[in-house]
Scaffold this motif. Structure first.
Motif, PDB file in Angstrom:
ATOM      1  N   ALA A 208       0.835  -1.206   0.000  1.00 30.30           N
ATOM      2  CA  ALA A 208       0.000   0.000   0.000  1.00 30.30           C
ATOM      3  C   ALA A 208       0.871   1.258   0.000  1.00 30.30           C
ATOM      4  CB  ALA A 208      -0.929   0.003   1.209  1.00 30.30           C
ATOM      5  N   HIS A 209       1.929   1.237   0.792  1.00 33.61           N
ATOM      6  CA  HIS A 209       2.860   2.370   0.821  1.00 33.61           C
ATOM      7  C   HIS A 209       3.516   2.560  -0.546  1.00 33.61           C
ATOM      8  CE1 HIS A 209       6.062   5.082   1.821  1.00 33.61           C
ATOM      9  NE2 HIS A 209       6.996   4.142   1.897  1.00 33.61           N
TER      10      HIS A 209
ATOM     11  N   GLU B 242       5.680  14.234   3.644  1.00 34.49           N
ATOM     12  CA  GLU B 242       5.178  13.084   4.414  1.00 34.49           C
ATOM     13  C   GLU B 242       5.684  11.766   3.841  1.00 34.49           C
ATOM     14  OE1 GLU B 242       0.862  13.528   6.037  1.00 34.49           O
ATOM     15  OE2 GLU B 242       0.982  14.487   4.082  1.00 34.49           O
ATOM     16  N   VAL B 243       5.775  11.685   2.518  1.00 27.60           N
ATOM     17  CA  VAL B 243       6.260  10.460   1.882  1.00 27.60           C
ATOM     18  C   VAL B 243       7.727  10.243   2.243  1.00 27.60           C
ATOM     19  CG1 VAL B 243       6.674   9.282  -0.315  1.00 27.60           C
ATOM     20  CG2 VAL B 243       4.591  10.645  -0.003  1.00 27.60           C
ATOM     21  N   LYS B 244       8.509  11.309   2.184  1.00 24.01           N
ATOM     22  CA  LYS B 244       9.925  11.209   2.565  1.00 24.01           C
ATOM     23  C   LYS B 244      10.064  10.761   4.022  1.00 24.01           C
ATOM     24  CE  LYS B 244      11.744  14.708  -0.637  1.00 24.01           C
ATOM     25  NZ  LYS B 244      12.377  16.054  -0.744  1.00 24.01           N
TER      26      LYS B 244
ATOM     27  N   ASP C  96      -3.497   7.922   6.680  1.00 19.41           N
ATOM     28  CA  ASP C  96      -4.781   7.734   5.998  1.00 19.41           C
ATOM     29  C   ASP C  96      -4.685   7.207   4.574  1.00 19.41           C
ATOM     30  OD1 ASP C  96      -6.661   9.084   8.111  1.00 19.41           O
ATOM     31  OD2 ASP C  96      -4.950  10.402   7.879  1.00 19.41           O
ATOM     32  N   ARG C  97      -3.822   7.821   3.771  1.00 15.68           N
ATOM     33  CA  ARG C  97      -3.789   7.371   2.377  1.00 15.68           C
ATOM     34  C   ARG C  97      -3.214   5.966   2.261  1.00 15.68           C
ATOM     35  NH1 ARG C  97      -1.751  12.440  -1.209  1.00 15.68           N
ATOM     36  NH2 ARG C  97      -1.920  13.898   0.512  1.00 15.68           N
ATOM     37  N   ILE C  98      -2.230   5.662   3.098  1.00 17.98           N
ATOM     38  CA  ILE C  98      -1.697   4.293   3.116  1.00 17.98           C
ATOM     39  C   ILE C  98      -2.786   3.321   3.555  1.00 17.98           C
ATOM     40  CG2 ILE C  98       0.014   2.741   4.126  1.00 17.98           C
ATOM     41  CD1 ILE C  98       1.846   5.153   4.528  1.00 17.98           C
TER      42      ILE C  98
ATOM     43  N   LEU D  93     -10.981   5.746  -1.368  1.00 15.19           N
ATOM     44  CA  LEU D  93     -12.106   4.847  -1.122  1.00 15.19           C
ATOM     45  C   LEU D  93     -13.409   5.397  -1.696  1.00 15.19           C
ATOM     46  CD1 LEU D  93     -13.122   2.226   0.267  1.00 15.19           C
ATOM     47  CD2 LEU D  93     -13.485   3.596   2.329  1.00 15.19           C
ATOM     48  N   SER D  94     -13.553   6.720  -1.711  1.00 13.50           N
ATOM     49  CA  SER D  94     -14.799   7.336  -2.186  1.00 13.50           C
ATOM     50  C   SER D  94     -15.071   7.023  -3.657  1.00 13.50           C
ATOM     51  CB  SER D  94     -14.760   8.849  -1.986  1.00 13.50           C
ATOM     52  OG  SER D  94     -14.786   9.190  -0.620  1.00 13.50           O
ATOM     53  N   GLN D  95     -14.006   6.930  -4.458  1.00  8.01           N
ATOM     54  CA  GLN D  95     -14.198   6.638  -5.883  1.00  8.01           C
ATOM     55  C   GLN D  95     -14.907   5.302  -6.074  1.00  8.01           C
ATOM     56  OE1 GLN D  95     -10.263   6.756  -7.549  1.00  8.01           O
ATOM     57  NE2 GLN D  95      -9.946   8.897  -7.062  1.00  8.01           N
ATOM     58  N   TYR D  96     -14.472   4.307  -5.321  1.00  9.63           N
ATOM     59  CA  TYR D  96     -15.100   2.988  -5.432  1.00  9.63           C
ATOM     60  C   TYR D  96     -16.452   2.956  -4.740  1.00  9.63           C
ATOM     61  CZ  TYR D  96     -11.207   0.738  -7.738  1.00  9.63           C
ATOM     62  OH  TYR D  96     -10.267   0.374  -8.661  1.00  9.63           O
TER      63      TYR D  96
END
Length: 339
Positions: A7-8, A20-22, A71-73, A177-180
């Motif tokens: 997921a990451h 945040e990714v770094k 959250d995004r992960i 998640l909202s897209q799905y």
């Protein structure tokens, strides 16, 4: 943990420069273990949203943004598991936010239907849902997920994310998640159209819907029935600008194109934006300025739109003068690793 690692990897694609990714990249074991513990102990709670307004071809939408960690992960981790199950539930003519099912596949299938069966696609019913994402009811969406999944831990997590916005209505535009969820909310309706009403030519791109038929009166009756079903089963309202019209007289304005029997044109609003943006880039270059990364991306984005419609004259007038500058930017900045 393997799923969180994947997921990451997926969530960070194209975002390696995000702060945040770094941060997570520097010590992924630490941060992914934190997230895993939150999920195991059910202490995970969706972070507060950042919101901003985005103008999307004249429509102003409120976009919601969540932090990368956790959250995004987390949402990517969920989708890696449930996405195949949801996709199997969609009809073949459900499009938008589904891998391999974007505007161009939808356009291709509509063109094929119109070309092979001009009599059966003689008339068009075009409609969409009023304020779709903000109108999705939390309790109805959660019931739908419960009919599809039985794992109580998954359902707890889905509930937590669905209820992360105030009230019992609305899912945030911008959530992965909202897209799905948006597609899944209408999936049972799609099956009703296809299997109960036996509609052959039905296409849905999120909440934009098109039905083609040989009978204008039948489409008018179907519109009334669809409006009733959307309201009674999903608490949704059909937008008042629905139309029934001859397909080949004015073309079907859908997914960014105007589709006729023998040709396809770019939607007028998109063509206007394209002309304005290409003219502005050309003016900058003629004034001695270099093409920027944003200019290069915009040029190639519209080039992608044009290749799927009859646009030779548009390309020659607005894109052809910029092609050499786009090639130069790619060679020296993108491929050369400068940008």
């Amino acid at each position: 943990m393997d799923n969180l690692r994947l997921a990451h990897e997926k969530a960070r694609l194209g975002k390696g420069w995000y702060k945040e990714v770094k941060m997570v990249n520097e010590n992924p074991d630490h941060y992914l273990k934190l997230l895993q513990n939150m999920l195991k102990n059910k202490t995970y709670k969706t972070s507060p949203y950042e919101t901003y307004l985005k103008n999307d071809h004249g429509k102003e939408r409120e976009i919601f943004k969540l932090p990368y960690f956790p959250d995004r992960i987390c949402q990517w981790a969920i989708m890696l598991v449930i996405e195949p199950v949801l996709i199997r539930n969609f009809t073949k003519d459900t499009y938008s936010a589904i891998p391999g099912r974007g505007t161009h596949l939808c356009l291709s299938r509509m063109k094929e239907a119109i070309k092979k069966d001009p009599q059966g696609t003689k008339y068009c019913l075009k409609m969409d849902v009023s304020k779709y994402y903000p109108s999705i009811k939390h309790d109805i969406l959660k019931q739908k997920y419960r009919r599809k999944f039985k794992d109580p831990n998954l359902l707890w997590l889905l509930d937590e994310i669905i209820d992360s916005t105030e009230g019992n209505k609305g899912i945030p535009i911008g959530n992965y998640l909202s897209q799905y969820s948006g597609n899944f909310y209408l999936s049972q309706f799609d099956h009703w159209i296809k299997e109960v009403k036996q509609v052959k030519y039905y296409y849905r791109y999120m909440d934009d819907m098109v039905i083609l038929s040989d009978n204008k009166d039948e489409l008018h009756r179907l519109q009334i029935e669809i409006s009733d079903v959307l309201k009674s089963k999903l608490d949704l309202k059909m937008k008042g600008n629905w139309q029934v019209f001859p397909t080949f007289v004015r073309g079907v304005d859908f997914i960014g194109y105007r589709i006729f029997e023998d040709y396809v044109l770019l939607r007028k609003s998109i063509a206007t934006d394209y002309k304005r943006k290409m003219s502005r880039i050309l003016q900058k270059i003629e004034a001695g300025q270099l093409m920027t990364e944003h200019d290069w991306a915009s040029f190639n984005s519209y080039k992608g739109w044009l290749k799927h419609c009859d646009s030779h004259r548009l390309y020659q007038k607005y894109s052809a003068p910029l092609q050499v500058h786009s090639d130069y930017y790619y060679t020296h900045y993108i491929k050369g690793g400068v940008a």
